[in-house]
Design a protein around this motif. Structure first.
Motif, PDB file in Angstrom:
ATOM      1  N   GLN A 179       0.831  -1.207   0.000  1.00  0.00           N
ATOM      2  CA  GLN A 179       0.000   0.000   0.000  1.00  0.00           C
ATOM      3  C   GLN A 179       0.866   1.258   0.000  1.00  0.00           C
ATOM      4  O   GLN A 179       0.607   2.201  -0.754  1.00  0.00           O
ATOM      5  CB  GLN A 179      -0.901  -0.006   1.235  1.00  0.00           C
ATOM      6  N   MET A 180       1.904   1.268   0.847  1.00  0.00           N
ATOM      7  CA  MET A 180       2.812   2.422   0.924  1.00  0.00           C
ATOM      8  C   MET A 180       3.532   2.639  -0.404  1.00  0.00           C
ATOM      9  O   MET A 180       3.706   3.778  -0.846  1.00  0.00           O
ATOM     10  CB  MET A 180       3.829   2.210   2.050  1.00  0.00           C
ATOM     11  N   LYS A 181       3.922   1.540  -1.038  1.00  0.00           N
ATOM     12  CA  LYS A 181       4.625   1.645  -2.321  1.00  0.00           C
ATOM     13  C   LYS A 181       3.724   2.240  -3.389  1.00  0.00           C
ATOM     14  O   LYS A 181       4.156   3.088  -4.182  1.00  0.00           O
ATOM     15  CB  LYS A 181       5.122   0.260  -2.735  1.00  0.00           C
ATOM     16  N   LEU A 182       2.464   1.794  -3.413  1.00  0.00           N
ATOM     17  CA  LEU A 182       1.513   2.313  -4.405  1.00  0.00           C
ATOM     18  C   LEU A 182       1.207   3.789  -4.154  1.00  0.00           C
ATOM     19  O   LEU A 182       1.176   4.589  -5.089  1.00  0.00           O
ATOM     20  CB  LEU A 182       0.221   1.496  -4.363  1.00  0.00           C
ATOM     21  N   LEU A 183       1.011   4.150  -2.888  1.00  0.00           N
ATOM     22  CA  LEU A 183       0.721   5.549  -2.568  1.00  0.00           C
ATOM     23  C   LEU A 183       1.930   6.444  -2.820  1.00  0.00           C
ATOM     24  O   LEU A 183       1.780   7.612  -3.179  1.00  0.00           O
ATOM     25  CB  LEU A 183       0.278   5.683  -1.103  1.00  0.00           C
ATOM     26  N   SER A 184       3.137   5.886  -2.656  1.00  0.00           N
ATOM     27  CA  SER A 184       4.367   6.664  -2.873  1.00  0.00           C
ATOM     28  C   SER A 184       4.549   7.062  -4.326  1.00  0.00           C
ATOM     29  O   SER A 184       5.250   8.032  -4.630  1.00  0.00           O
ATOM     30  CB  SER A 184       5.589   5.872  -2.404  1.00  0.00           C
ATOM     31  N   ARG A 185       3.933   6.314  -5.235  1.00  0.00           N
ATOM     32  CA  ARG A 185       4.027   6.665  -6.652  1.00  0.00           C
ATOM     33  C   ARG A 185       3.361   8.007  -6.931  1.00  0.00           C
ATOM     34  O   ARG A 185       3.753   8.730  -7.838  1.00  0.00           O
ATOM     35  CB  ARG A 185       3.392   5.574  -7.514  1.00  0.00           C
ATOM     36  N   PHE A 186       2.332   8.302  -6.148  1.00  0.00           N
ATOM     37  CA  PHE A 186       1.642   9.589  -6.301  1.00  0.00           C
ATOM     38  C   PHE A 186       2.321  10.670  -5.466  1.00  0.00           C
ATOM     39  O   PHE A 186       2.553  11.769  -5.944  1.00  0.00           O
ATOM     40  CB  PHE A 186       0.170   9.451  -5.893  1.00  0.00           C
ATOM     41  N   SER A 187       2.648  10.317  -4.208  1.00  0.00           N
ATOM     42  CA  SER A 187       3.291  11.274  -3.315  1.00  0.00           C
ATOM     43  C   SER A 187       3.872  10.542  -2.106  1.00  0.00           C
ATOM     44  O   SER A 187       3.108  10.000  -1.290  1.00  0.00           O
ATOM     45  CB  SER A 187       2.290  12.334  -2.848  1.00  0.00           C
ATOM     46  N   PRO A 188       5.199  10.515  -1.963  1.00  0.00           N
ATOM     47  CA  PRO A 188       5.806   9.868  -0.789  1.00  0.00           C
ATOM     48  C   PRO A 188       5.345  10.492   0.522  1.00  0.00           C
ATOM     49  O   PRO A 188       5.158   9.793   1.511  1.00  0.00           O
ATOM     50  CB  PRO A 188       7.315  10.096  -1.011  1.00  0.00           C
ATOM     51  N   GLN A 189       5.160  11.817   0.509  1.00  0.00           N
ATOM     52  CA  GLN A 189       4.707  12.503   1.721  1.00  0.00           C
ATOM     53  C   GLN A 189       3.301  12.052   2.114  1.00  0.00           C
ATOM     54  O   GLN A 189       3.009  11.843   3.302  1.00  0.00           O
ATOM     55  CB  GLN A 189       4.729  14.028   1.531  1.00  0.00           C
ATOM     56  N   PHE A 190       2.418  11.902   1.111  1.00  0.00           N
ATOM     57  CA  PHE A 190       1.060  11.463   1.403  1.00  0.00           C
ATOM     58  C   PHE A 190       1.052  10.027   1.916  1.00  0.00           C
ATOM     59  O   PHE A 190       0.273   9.684   2.813  1.00  0.00           O
ATOM     60  CB  PHE A 190       0.164  11.571   0.168  1.00  0.00           C
ATOM     61  N   ALA A 191       1.916   9.176   1.360  1.00  0.00           N
ATOM     62  CA  ALA A 191       1.990   7.774   1.802  1.00  0.00           C
ATOM     63  C   ALA A 191       2.342   7.697   3.283  1.00  0.00           C
ATOM     64  O   ALA A 191       1.717   6.948   4.048  1.00  0.00           O
ATOM     65  CB  ALA A 191       3.017   7.016   0.973  1.00  0.00           C
ATOM     66  N   VAL A 192       3.325   8.495   3.702  1.00  0.00           N
ATOM     67  CA  VAL A 192       3.734   8.519   5.110  1.00  0.00           C
ATOM     68  C   VAL A 192       2.616   9.090   5.975  1.00  0.00           C
ATOM     69  O   VAL A 192       2.299   8.560   7.050  1.00  0.00           O
ATOM     70  CB  VAL A 192       5.026   9.334   5.289  1.00  0.00           C
ATOM     71  N   ALA A 193       2.007  10.178   5.501  1.00  0.00           N
ATOM     72  CA  ALA A 193       0.925  10.813   6.254  1.00  0.00           C
ATOM     73  C   ALA A 193      -0.269   9.868   6.387  1.00  0.00           C
ATOM     74  O   ALA A 193      -0.915   9.816   7.441  1.00  0.00           O
ATOM     75  CB  ALA A 193       0.494  12.109   5.581  1.00  0.00           C
ATOM     76  N   PHE A 194      -0.557   9.101   5.327  1.00  0.00           N
ATOM     77  CA  PHE A 194      -1.684   8.176   5.352  1.00  0.00           C
ATOM     78  C   PHE A 194      -1.471   7.101   6.414  1.00  0.00           C
ATOM     79  O   PHE A 194      -2.367   6.817   7.211  1.00  0.00           O
ATOM     80  CB  PHE A 194      -1.871   7.528   3.979  1.00  0.00           C
ATOM     81  N   ALA A 195      -0.278   6.524   6.420  1.00  0.00           N
ATOM     82  CA  ALA A 195       0.018   5.448   7.369  1.00  0.00           C
ATOM     83  C   ALA A 195       0.110   5.967   8.807  1.00  0.00           C
ATOM     84  O   ALA A 195      -0.304   5.288   9.745  1.00  0.00           O
ATOM     85  CB  ALA A 195       1.320   4.752   6.983  1.00  0.00           C
ATOM     86  N   ASN A 196       0.650   7.183   8.973  1.00  0.00           N
ATOM     87  CA  ASN A 196       0.918   7.684  10.318  1.00  0.00           C
ATOM     88  C   ASN A 196      -0.217   8.493  10.927  1.00  0.00           C
ATOM     89  O   ASN A 196      -0.385   8.493  12.149  1.00  0.00           O
ATOM     90  CB  ASN A 196       2.188   8.536  10.320  1.00  0.00           C
ATOM     91  N   TYR A 197      -0.956   9.208  10.079  1.00  0.00           N
ATOM     92  CA  TYR A 197      -1.945  10.141  10.626  1.00  0.00           C
ATOM     93  C   TYR A 197      -3.379   9.876  10.158  1.00  0.00           C
ATOM     94  O   TYR A 197      -4.306   9.889  10.958  1.00  0.00           O
ATOM     95  CB  TYR A 197      -1.566  11.577  10.268  1.00  0.00           C
ATOM     96  N   VAL A 198      -3.558   9.652   8.856  1.00  0.00           N
ATOM     97  CA  VAL A 198      -4.909   9.500   8.314  1.00  0.00           C
ATOM     98  C   VAL A 198      -5.607   8.287   8.933  1.00  0.00           C
ATOM     99  O   VAL A 198      -6.802   8.335   9.243  1.00  0.00           O
ATOM    100  CB  VAL A 198      -4.881   9.383   6.771  1.00  0.00           C
ATOM    101  N   THR A 199      -4.865   7.213   9.139  1.00  0.00           N
ATOM    102  CA  THR A 199      -5.453   5.978   9.683  1.00  0.00           C
ATOM    103  C   THR A 199      -5.284   5.898  11.205  1.00  0.00           C
ATOM    104  O   THR A 199      -5.139   4.808  11.763  1.00  0.00           O
ATOM    105  CB  THR A 199      -4.820   4.742   9.019  1.00  0.00           C
TER     106      THR A 199
END
Length: 201
Positions: free
Chosen positions: A54-74
Motif C-alpha cells: 500500500q505504501m509503495k503504491l501511494l508513494s508513486r503519487f506522493s511519498p509525503q502522502f503515503a507517510v501521512a496516510f500510514a501515520n496520521y490518516v489511519t
C-alpha cells in the motif's frame, strides 16, 4: 455453527492417508499446534507486507502522502492497536505503567508500557497475549466490519466510513519487532496445553 465446520483430528488424518494410531495422531496434533501458535505471527507478517505494498503504491503519487496516510490518516487503527495491548494487559493482570495512543517518533506511533505481575509462567503468558492482541483483535474487528459492509443498505457516507475504519484497523493490525520478541518469549507456554487439547478432540 462455525465449530461444526472445523474438521476433527480423525478427519484430517484420513485426508492425509494416515492410520489412526497414537503416534500419527501425536504428529498431526503437534503440527496443528505449531500452526495455531504461529498463526498470529504469519497473519501479522502478511498484513505488514500488505501495508508495504500500500505504501509503495501511494508513494508513486506522493511519498509525503503515503507517510501521512500510514501515520496520521489511519489514526483509528493506531488507537485500536494500543487499546488491544491495553485491554490484554489489564485482563491478564499486568501493571500498566504508561499509555500513549498518538505519538510520533522514528519507530512508533503509540505505545503501552507494562510490568509483568505473577509467577514466571504467568508473566510469559502475559507477554504473549499482550503482544499478539492487536493482530488477533484487529482481524476479528475487520471481520465484523466486513460483515457490516457486505450486509448493505447504507448511504454513501456510511460506506466510506466503514471502509475507512476497515483499512485503518487492517493497516495497524501488524506486530512490531518488540511485539514479536515478547510473543516468542512466551508462546512456548501454550504449546503443551494446545497439544493436549488437540489430542483429546
Amino acid at each position: 455453527m462455525l465449530l461444526s465446520r472445523i474438521p476433527s483430528i480423525g478427519q484430517i488424518m484420513q485426508w492425509l492417508g494416515l492410520a489412526e494410531t497414537t503416534e500419527h495422531r501425536a504428529i498431526v496434533c503437534g503440527v496443528i499446534a505449531l500452526i495455531v501458535l504461529l498463526s498470529p505471527v504469519i497473519v501479522g507478517l502478511l498484513l505488514h507486507l500488505l501495508l508495504c505494498l500500500q505504501m509503495k503504491l501511494l508513494s508513486r503519487f506522493s511519498p509525503q502522502f503515503a507517510v501521512a496516510f500510514a501515520n496520521y490518516v489511519t489514526f483509528p487503527g493506531t488507537i485500536f492497536h494500543e487499546s488491544a495491548h491495553l485491554l490484554l494487559a489489564v485482563v491478564t493482570g499486568a501493571q500498566v505503567v504508561e499509555v500513549k495512543f498518538l505519538e510520533h517518533t522514528e519507530d512508533t506511533l503509540g505505545h503501552v508500557t507494562y510490568r509483568n505481575r505473577g509467577f514466571f509462567l504467568w508473566c510469559r503468558l502475559q507477554d504473549t497475549l499482550i503482544s499478539c492482541a492487536p493482530t488477533v483483535l484487529g482481524v476479528v474487528g475487520c471481520g465484523f466490519l466486513l460483515e457490516f459492509i457486505l450486509r448493505g443498505g447504507y448511504v454513501w457516507w456510511q460506506y466510506i466510513l466503514l471502509w475507512y475504519l476497515f483499512v485503518s484497523l487492517l493497516d495497524h493490525a501488524t506486530m512490531s519487532p518488540a511485539d514479536l520478541k515478547n510473543y516468542f518469549g512466551g508462546v512456548w507456554v501454550f504449546l503443551l496445553p494446545v497439544f493436549a487439547c488437540l489430542m483429546w478432540l
